[in-house]
Write a protein that holds these residues in place. Structure first.
Motif, short mmCIF file in Angstrom:
data_model
loop_
_atom_site.label_atom_id
_atom_site.label_comp_id
_atom_site.label_asym_id
_atom_site.label_seq_id
_atom_site.Cartn_x
_atom_site.Cartn_y
_atom_site.Cartn_z
N LYS A 372 31.63 4.54 1.62
CA LYS A 372 32.42 4.27 0.43
C LYS A 372 32.69 5.53 -0.39
N SER A 373 32.69 6.67 0.26
CA SER A 373 32.88 7.92 -0.45
C SER A 373 34.34 8.21 -0.77
N GLY A 374 35.26 7.46 -0.17
CA GLY A 374 36.67 7.71 -0.37
C GLY A 374 37.24 8.77 0.56
N SER A 375 36.37 9.36 1.40
CA SER A 375 36.83 10.44 2.29
C SER A 375 36.37 10.24 3.72
N GLY A 376 35.95 9.05 4.07
CA GLY A 376 35.47 8.80 5.42
C GLY A 376 36.50 9.06 6.49
N HIS A 377 37.79 8.95 6.14
CA HIS A 377 38.85 9.17 7.11
C HIS A 377 38.96 10.63 7.53
N LEU A 378 38.29 11.52 6.82
CA LEU A 378 38.41 12.95 7.12
C LEU A 378 37.56 13.36 8.32
N VAL A 379 36.57 12.55 8.69
CA VAL A 379 35.69 12.92 9.79
C VAL A 379 35.85 11.94 10.93
N ASP A 380 35.52 12.41 12.13
CA ASP A 380 35.48 11.56 13.32
C ASP A 380 34.14 11.77 14.01
N ALA A 381 33.97 11.21 15.19
CA ALA A 381 32.70 11.28 15.89
C ALA A 381 32.34 12.71 16.28
N ASP A 382 33.33 13.59 16.36
CA ASP A 382 33.07 14.99 16.73
C ASP A 382 32.70 15.86 15.54
N THR A 383 32.94 15.38 14.33
CA THR A 383 32.73 16.23 13.16
C THR A 383 31.76 15.66 12.14
N GLY A 384 31.28 14.42 12.34
CA GLY A 384 30.36 13.88 11.36
C GLY A 384 29.93 12.47 11.63
N VAL A 385 29.23 11.91 10.67
CA VAL A 385 28.71 10.55 10.75
C VAL A 385 29.01 9.85 9.42
N VAL A 386 29.53 8.64 9.48
CA VAL A 386 29.82 7.84 8.29
C VAL A 386 28.91 6.62 8.31
N LEU A 387 28.17 6.39 7.21
CA LEU A 387 27.20 5.30 7.20
C LEU A 387 27.04 4.72 5.80
N ASP A 388 26.16 3.75 5.67
CA ASP A 388 25.89 3.10 4.40
C ASP A 388 25.22 4.09 3.46
N GLY A 389 25.79 4.26 2.27
CA GLY A 389 25.27 5.25 1.34
C GLY A 389 23.92 4.93 0.76
N ARG A 390 23.43 3.70 0.91
CA ARG A 390 22.16 3.31 0.30
C ARG A 390 21.07 2.99 1.33
N ASP A 391 21.36 3.15 2.59
CA ASP A 391 20.42 2.81 3.66
C ASP A 391 19.60 4.04 4.05
N VAL A 392 18.38 4.15 3.53
CA VAL A 392 17.55 5.32 3.80
C VAL A 392 17.24 5.43 5.29
N ASP A 393 17.02 4.30 5.95
CA ASP A 393 16.73 4.33 7.40
C ASP A 393 17.88 4.96 8.17
N ALA A 394 19.12 4.57 7.82
CA ALA A 394 20.29 5.11 8.52
C ALA A 394 20.42 6.61 8.28
N TRP A 395 20.14 7.04 7.06
CA TRP A 395 20.24 8.47 6.76
C TRP A 395 19.15 9.25 7.50
N GLU A 396 17.96 8.71 7.54
CA GLU A 396 16.89 9.38 8.29
C GLU A 396 17.26 9.53 9.76
N GLN A 397 17.80 8.47 10.35
CA GLN A 397 18.15 8.51 11.77
C GLN A 397 19.27 9.51 12.04
N ALA A 398 20.34 9.47 11.22
CA ALA A 398 21.49 10.35 11.45
C ALA A 398 21.11 11.82 11.27
N LEU A 399 20.42 12.13 10.19
CA LEU A 399 20.03 13.53 9.94
C LEU A 399 19.03 14.01 10.97
N GLY A 400 18.08 13.16 11.33
CA GLY A 400 17.08 13.54 12.31
C GLY A 400 17.68 13.78 13.68
#
Length: 447
Positions: A372-400
């Motif tokens: 919900k950042s308003g800019s998710g369309h700027l990235v794709d699977a080759d350049t980033g990850v788009v996920l739930d902004g409040r899900d700590v588990d998802a952020w831990e997994q993506a960053l790790g």
């Protein structure tokens, strides 16, 4: 500009008459630049956020088209002033009539604005424009511009740069907690009476009423476009992109040794960068909690948060020497930080458009960001990850996952810069393609 002569079809006894060179006149002769006054009801300062910086970049771009645009950007500030950027571009600074900074329980809001219903000094400065352009719909500058536009017949246009209803929701909750605490009365106001949701709905209603007065309105998200269609025909609506300076934001500015020296970031750690307000509105503690879990797992990561905000000390307390929170940094220093980091993380969900995402991509940084950042369309699977902004588990997994795969991270860095070069416009292109045509169209028929 000297007057020219236009043929009058309805007056055969008078073939021609002199008229001033309005930009909307139907003539083959050259016309003068359209004169636009832009209203930004925020303090102009080096520490200002993306809303102010956006209009600084548009103003710099306007210096390159003096034949088509004469631009004045009106900012708020402690003292009145005038700052010339070019013969056709300037800033005017107006002290607020009643700033939110004067209200004790609003001292925590990230940007202060003017709550007065009308600004007489500003009104006197708005009389001579071809178009008035508001960048919000709620505060003294926008209210004053709307009244001046009606009284003087000046076309009014609008663009949205801040999710004011979303911030209203977040900071109403904080204000209630600061004033009455989190006890029975606080729970009544928030859980039962939904005061924060009502305040956000009131802001959306104010936005709709303001847009209904405009000749044209520009938005950044599809949901804002859909809402605006309830008060304006679709042909008077458009999208406003944001530009990027590829020479300022570039991987060539990487200097990890200097970052290690300045911020205490060990060379063997994956450097995760956040840039923006370090506060609850940006969900930054979700990011910090995810990084904390990675540290506990032994993943070599370091979080650097560039920006001011109330959560800086909480992040340092949580992460210790695995975090750096230097506060606001100069724009040139931020460019070096982008280029020297390994990942950019942006969990904020209260955004209209996140300029920092474009800056990160252009600097060659993969981006992990909130949906919900308003800019998710700027990235794709080759350049980033788009996920739930409040899900700590998802952020831990993506960053790790990215921190433990250096080859994948290197590929994403190259893809990020390539995508930015191919898809992101310059500030001048956005000014010429998104804003200027709307301003020119708004003047049609004004005579």
């Amino acid at each position: 500009a000297p007057p020219h002569r236009v043929k009058l079809q309805n007056h055969p006894e008078r073939k021609t008459r002199p008229l001033p060179t309005w930009p909307w006149a139907d003539t083959d002769q050259p016309t003068r630049p359209v004169r636009v006054g832009v209203l930004v009801d925020l303090v102009w300062s080096p520490q200002a956020g993306g809303h102010v910086k956006c209009w600084e970049r548009f103003a710099e771009a306007a210096c390159r088209i003096p034949d088509r645009l004469d631009l004045t950007v009106h900012f708020s500030g402690a003292a009145a002033g005038r700052h010339e950027l070019a013969p056709n571009v300037r800033y005017l600074i107006h002290p607020p009539v009643f700033s939110t900074a004067r209200i004790p329980f609003l001292s925590h809001v990230p940007d202060h604005t003017d709550l007065a219903p009308y600004h007489f000094g500003l009104a006197r400065a708005l009389a001579g424009y071809d178009v008035l352009h508001t960048t919000d719909a709620f505060f003294a500058f926008a209210k004053t511009a709307a009244r001046v536009a009606r009284r003087r017949g000046i076309p009014l246009t609008n663009s949205i740069h801040t999710d004011t209803p979303g911030y209203t929701r977040v900071f109403t909750v904080q204000s209630i907690h600061r004033v009455v605490g989190q006890g029975m009365l606080g729970r009544l106001l928030i859980d039962r009476l939904q005061v924060h949701e009502r305040a956000a709905a009131d802001m959306l209603a104010k936005l709709a009423r303001h847009q209904a007065q405009c000749r044209h309105a520009l938005v950044s998200q599809a949901e804002d476009f859909d809402r605006a269609r309830s008060v304006l025909p679709e042909e008077r609506l458009g999208y406003l992109r944001r530009g990027i300076d590829r020479d300022a934001f570039t991987p060539a500015k990487r200097d990890r040794a200097a970052v290690r020296e300045s911020y205490g970031v060990p060379e063997d750690r994956v450097l995760i960068l956040f840039a923006g307000r370090v506060n609850r509105g940006k969900n930054v503690m979700v990011l910090a909690q995810a990084v904390r879990r990675l540290v506990e797992r032994g993943v070599p990561v370091h979080l650097l948060c560039a920006g001011k905000g109330d959560d800086r000390q909480a992040i340092l307390d949580l992460l210790g020497d695995h975090a750096s929170c230097p506060g606001p940094v100069a724009q040139t220093e931020l460019q070096r930080l982008y280029a020297s980091a390994d990942l950019f993380a942006f969990p904020s969900e209260v955004e209209v458009f996140a300029n920092v995402v474009q800056e990160a991509l252009t600097s060659g940084l993969p981006v992990v960001m909130a949906e919900k950042s308003g800019s998710g369309h700027l990235v794709d699977a080759d350049t980033g990850v788009v996920l739930d902004g409040r899900d700590v588990d998802a952020w831990e997994q993506a960053l790790g996952d990215l921190a433990s795969r250096p080859d994948r991270l290197a590929d994403m860095k190259r893809a990020a810069r390539t995508r930015a070069e191919r898809t992101l416009p310059s500030w001048l292109e956005v000014l010429e393609q998104d804003l200027l045509p709307r301003w020119q169209a708004a003047t049609k028929g004004r005579a």
